[in-house]
Design a protein around this motif. Structure first.
Motif, PDB file in Angstrom:
ATOM      1  N   GLU A 110      36.757  31.657  60.078  1.00 12.00           N
ATOM      2  CA  GLU A 110      35.832  30.523  60.036  1.00 12.00           C
ATOM      3  C   GLU A 110      34.485  30.945  59.465  1.00 12.00           C
ATOM      4  N   ASP A 111      33.970  32.090  59.916  1.00  8.76           N
ATOM      5  CA  ASP A 111      32.703  32.576  59.364  1.00  8.76           C
ATOM      6  C   ASP A 111      32.839  32.866  57.873  1.00  8.76           C
ATOM      7  N   ALA A 112      33.969  33.435  57.474  1.00  8.49           N
ATOM      8  CA  ALA A 112      34.196  33.720  56.057  1.00  8.49           C
ATOM      9  C   ALA A 112      34.195  32.436  55.233  1.00  8.49           C
ATOM     10  N   ALA A 113      34.830  31.396  55.748  1.00 11.19           N
ATOM     11  CA  ALA A 113      34.871  30.121  55.034  1.00 11.19           C
ATOM     12  C   ALA A 113      33.478  29.526  54.886  1.00 11.19           C
ATOM     13  N   GLU A 114      32.695  29.584  55.964  1.00  8.67           N
ATOM     14  CA  GLU A 114      31.322  29.067  55.900  1.00  8.67           C
ATOM     15  C   GLU A 114      30.498  29.828  54.870  1.00  8.67           C
ATOM     16  N   LEU A 155      30.970  39.271  53.809  1.00  5.80           N
ATOM     17  CA  LEU A 155      32.348  38.813  53.957  1.00  5.80           C
ATOM     18  C   LEU A 155      33.204  39.867  54.641  1.00  5.80           C
ATOM     19  N   LEU A 156      33.131  41.102  54.165  1.00  2.00           N
ATOM     20  CA  LEU A 156      33.929  42.167  54.761  1.00  2.00           C
ATOM     21  C   LEU A 156      33.500  42.433  56.196  1.00  2.00           C
ATOM     22  N   GLY A 157      32.189  42.349  56.451  1.00  2.00           N
ATOM     23  CA  GLY A 157      31.712  42.523  57.822  1.00  2.00           C
ATOM     24  C   GLY A 157      32.241  41.457  58.764  1.00  2.00           C
ATOM     25  N   PHE A 158      32.254  40.212  58.313  1.00  2.00           N
ATOM     26  CA  PHE A 158      32.768  39.117  59.140  1.00  2.00           C
ATOM     27  C   PHE A 158      34.205  39.373  59.578  1.00  2.00           C
ATOM     28  N   ILE A 159      35.077  39.686  58.635  1.00  2.00           N
ATOM     29  CA  ILE A 159      36.492  39.774  58.978  1.00  2.00           C
ATOM     30  C   ILE A 159      36.880  41.154  59.508  1.00  2.00           C
ATOM     31  N   SER A 160      36.181  42.205  59.080  1.00  2.00           N
ATOM     32  CA  SER A 160      36.526  43.557  59.541  1.00  2.00           C
ATOM     33  C   SER A 160      36.291  43.707  61.033  1.00  2.00           C
ATOM     34  N   HIS A 161      35.118  43.295  61.488  1.00  2.00           N
ATOM     35  CA  HIS A 161      34.779  43.476  62.896  1.00  2.00           C
ATOM     36  C   HIS A 161      35.612  42.543  63.775  1.00  2.00           C
ATOM     37  N   ALA A 162      35.693  41.283  63.391  1.00  2.00           N
ATOM     38  CA  ALA A 162      36.441  40.313  64.202  1.00  2.00           C
ATOM     39  C   ALA A 162      37.916  40.670  64.276  1.00  2.00           C
ATOM     40  N   SER A 163      38.499  41.141  63.175  1.00  2.00           N
ATOM     41  CA  SER A 163      39.925  41.472  63.178  1.00  2.00           C
ATOM     42  C   SER A 163      40.210  42.693  64.041  1.00  2.00           C
ATOM     43  N   GLY A 164      39.307  43.672  64.034  1.00  2.00           N
ATOM     44  CA  GLY A 164      39.497  44.836  64.896  1.00  2.00           C
ATOM     45  C   GLY A 164      39.460  44.458  66.364  1.00  2.00           C
ATOM     46  N   ILE A 165      38.491  43.623  66.736  1.00  2.00           N
ATOM     47  CA  ILE A 165      38.365  43.172  68.125  1.00  2.00           C
ATOM     48  C   ILE A 165      39.596  42.361  68.533  1.00  2.00           C
ATOM     49  N   PRO A 194      45.438  27.774  51.186  1.00  2.79           N
ATOM     50  CA  PRO A 194      44.114  27.353  50.725  1.00  2.79           C
ATOM     51  C   PRO A 194      43.080  27.358  51.847  1.00  2.79           C
ATOM     52  N   LEU A 195      41.928  27.925  51.545  1.00  3.59           N
ATOM     53  CA  LEU A 195      40.800  27.962  52.480  1.00  3.59           C
ATOM     54  C   LEU A 195      39.599  27.228  51.903  1.00  3.59           C
ATOM     55  N   VAL A 196      39.298  27.483  50.636  1.00  2.00           N
ATOM     56  CA  VAL A 196      38.186  26.828  49.936  1.00  2.00           C
ATOM     57  C   VAL A 196      38.688  26.406  48.570  1.00  2.00           C
ATOM     58  N   ARG A 213      45.922  32.594  57.777  1.00  2.00           N
ATOM     59  CA  ARG A 213      45.360  31.736  58.811  1.00  2.00           C
ATOM     60  C   ARG A 213      44.798  32.588  59.948  1.00  2.00           C
ATOM     61  N   GLU A 214      43.810  32.049  60.621  1.00  6.63           N
ATOM     62  CA  GLU A 214      43.263  32.722  61.792  1.00  6.63           C
ATOM     63  C   GLU A 214      44.369  32.896  62.830  1.00  6.63           C
ATOM     64  N   GLY A 215      44.498  34.130  63.350  1.00 11.00           N
ATOM     65  CA  GLY A 215      45.557  34.402  64.297  1.00 11.00           C
ATOM     66  C   GLY A 215      46.870  34.828  63.656  1.00 11.00           C
ATOM     67  N   GLN A 216      46.836  35.141  62.353  1.00 10.26           N
ATOM     68  CA  GLN A 216      48.025  35.632  61.658  1.00 10.26           C
ATOM     69  C   GLN A 216      48.035  37.153  61.686  1.00 10.26           C
ATOM     70  N   LEU A 217      49.172  37.735  61.966  1.00  9.18           N
ATOM     71  CA  LEU A 217      49.299  39.188  61.889  1.00  9.18           C
ATOM     72  C   LEU A 217      49.599  39.605  60.459  1.00  9.18           C
ATOM     73  N   PHE A 218      49.052  40.760  60.052  1.00  2.55           N
ATOM     74  CA  PHE A 218      49.253  41.240  58.692  1.00  2.55           C
ATOM     75  C   PHE A 218      49.540  42.743  58.715  1.00  2.55           C
ATOM     76  N   ASP A 219      50.222  43.199  57.668  1.00  2.00           N
ATOM     77  CA  ASP A 219      50.571  44.611  57.544  1.00  2.00           C
ATOM     78  C   ASP A 219      50.687  44.932  56.071  1.00  2.00           C
ATOM     79  N   GLY A 220      49.560  45.162  55.425  1.00  2.00           N
ATOM     80  CA  GLY A 220      49.536  45.468  54.012  1.00  2.00           C
ATOM     81  C   GLY A 220      49.397  44.232  53.151  1.00  2.00           C
TER      82      GLY A 220
END
Length: 378
Positions: A57-61, A101-111, A345-347, A74-81
């Motif tokens: 959501e922060d990335a989209a904003e 952008l990288l800060g938004f998703i890197s930190h949130a995804s790790g948590i 699609p996100l934006v 999508r938010e809540g999707q698991l990924f592997d590569g």
């Protein structure tokens, strides 16, 4: 003033690394601004180690209101590569946004990934995020949202709750009991019961001055309790499982079967696995909030319709898929497939075309975790 970068700096692209400013100056001076496709990836190929995507959501904003198109998991999707996000447009439209952008998703995804590990080992327990005190306050809502996306039941931070539209959880700290003085636990519990609103659960902290079982029974006999919380420091804890079993045994023996037992204090997945059958819920702090960020990178992989990449990166557009067996697959976007791409699609031309729902993201995360076998080795 606090050392917090203001939202205006983030939106305007000033929350960036200096070399992006110099890149834009150079491109403008040379009258160069190609149409590019860029991808955000952590690992280019599957490694067998799934992680949970958050911060979307922060990335989209951040990316909205710019002449670009963005696809993302999508938010809540698991990924592997493979890519978790793809951005298309003139490079100068988003170049200065890469750092944020990288800060938004890197930190949130790790948590979120660590929170999902905790959720998976204690699927039937109530889990609350207690980790906001371990991070900069500007991060509190990020921590709490990521925990909710991973399936946590609640969190403790008041301001984060106001931002996320959720009521913060929590009843009393040791400081409350200490303020009434040694041996005055009953006075403290009665004062709490008289002061807080009726909708606040009556959960007494029961390890301040004396033996946990002693304080638990005294609290149960003092006020009408919903539960008790044990937060004994590890230096005095001994066998925490034995303590919890003894507390449960004594409560049941004295007719307090309806009183729940909650545990907190430096707990991680191994602790939850050991204690989940002797407690009703847990407060999980540093294990979630102190998670290592996911090491995402953003790379140009196409310029003016031609595949391109720096050394060590894979050129050309790619898509990611989930097989029926739960495996993650990365393929060139040009390769036909009957599978449905996970990039959605996100934006579109600067407009956010996706709605965000924390509960739906949590359902997705838990279902996807089951499908791919996430956390089975915890």
């Amino acid at each position: 003033m606090f050392d917090i970068v203001p939202p205006s700096a983030i939106r305007e692209g000033r929350a960036t690394d200096a070399y992006f400013d110099r890149t834009l100056t150079t491109l403008a001076d040379a009258d160069v601004d190609p149409h590019v496709v860029a991808e955000v990836t952590a690992d280019q190929f599957p490694t067998g180690e799934f992680e949970l995507f958050a911060g979307v959501e922060d990335a989209a904003e951040l990316l909205a209101e710019r002449s670009i198109d963005v696809d993302a998991l999508r938010e809540g999707q698991l990924f592997d590569g493979g890519p978790v996000m793809r951005i298309e447009g003139r490079y100068t439209e988003f170049a200065r946004l890469e750092t944020t952008l990288l800060g938004f998703i890197s930190h949130a995804s790790g948590i979120a990934t660590n929170a999902l590990h905790a959720r998976r080992v204690a699927p039937d327990s109530q889990l609350l995020s207690f980790g906001a005190r371990h991070v900069h306050p500007s991060m509190a809502a990020v921590v709490e949202r990521a925990a909710l996306v991973a399936g946590f039941d609640g969190f403790s931070h008041v301001a984060a709750g106001e931002l996320l539209g959720r009521e913060a959880s929590g009843t009393m700290p040791h400081a409350l009991v200490l303020c009434f003085g040694t041996g005055e636990q009953e006075t403290a519990w009665n004062a709490f019961d008289a002061a807080v609103s009726e909708d606040v659960p009556r959960i007494a902290l029961c390890d301040t001055f004396s033996d946990e079982t002693d304080e638990v029974l005294r609290a149960a006999e003092t006020i009408d309790l919903d539960g008790v919380r044990i937060d004994t420091p590890s230096s005095r804890r001994g066998d925490f499982r034995h303590i919890a079993r003894e507390v449960r045994w004594r409560l049941d023996a004295e007719g307090f079967e309806d009183i729940d037992v909650f545990l907190s204090g430096g707990l991680g997945p191994a602790d939850l696995r050991e204690l989940r059958d002797v407690a009703d819920g847990f407060g999980v702090g540093g294990y979630v909030s102190n998670a290592d960020p996911v090491d995402f990178a953003l790379d140009i992989i196409e310029i003016d319709g031609e595949p391109i990449a720096k050394r060590g990166k894979l050129s050309g557009r790619k898509d990611v898929y989930r097989t029926e067996e739960g495996a993650h697959r990365v393929r060139p976007a040009s390769e036909s497939s009957s599978d449905e791409s996970l990039l959605k699609p996100l934006v579109r031309d600067g407009e956010i075309v996706r709605e965000f729902d924390i509960d739906a993201a949590a359902e997705r995360a838990l279902a996807d975790a089951e499908r791919v076998g996430f956390g089975t080795d915890d």
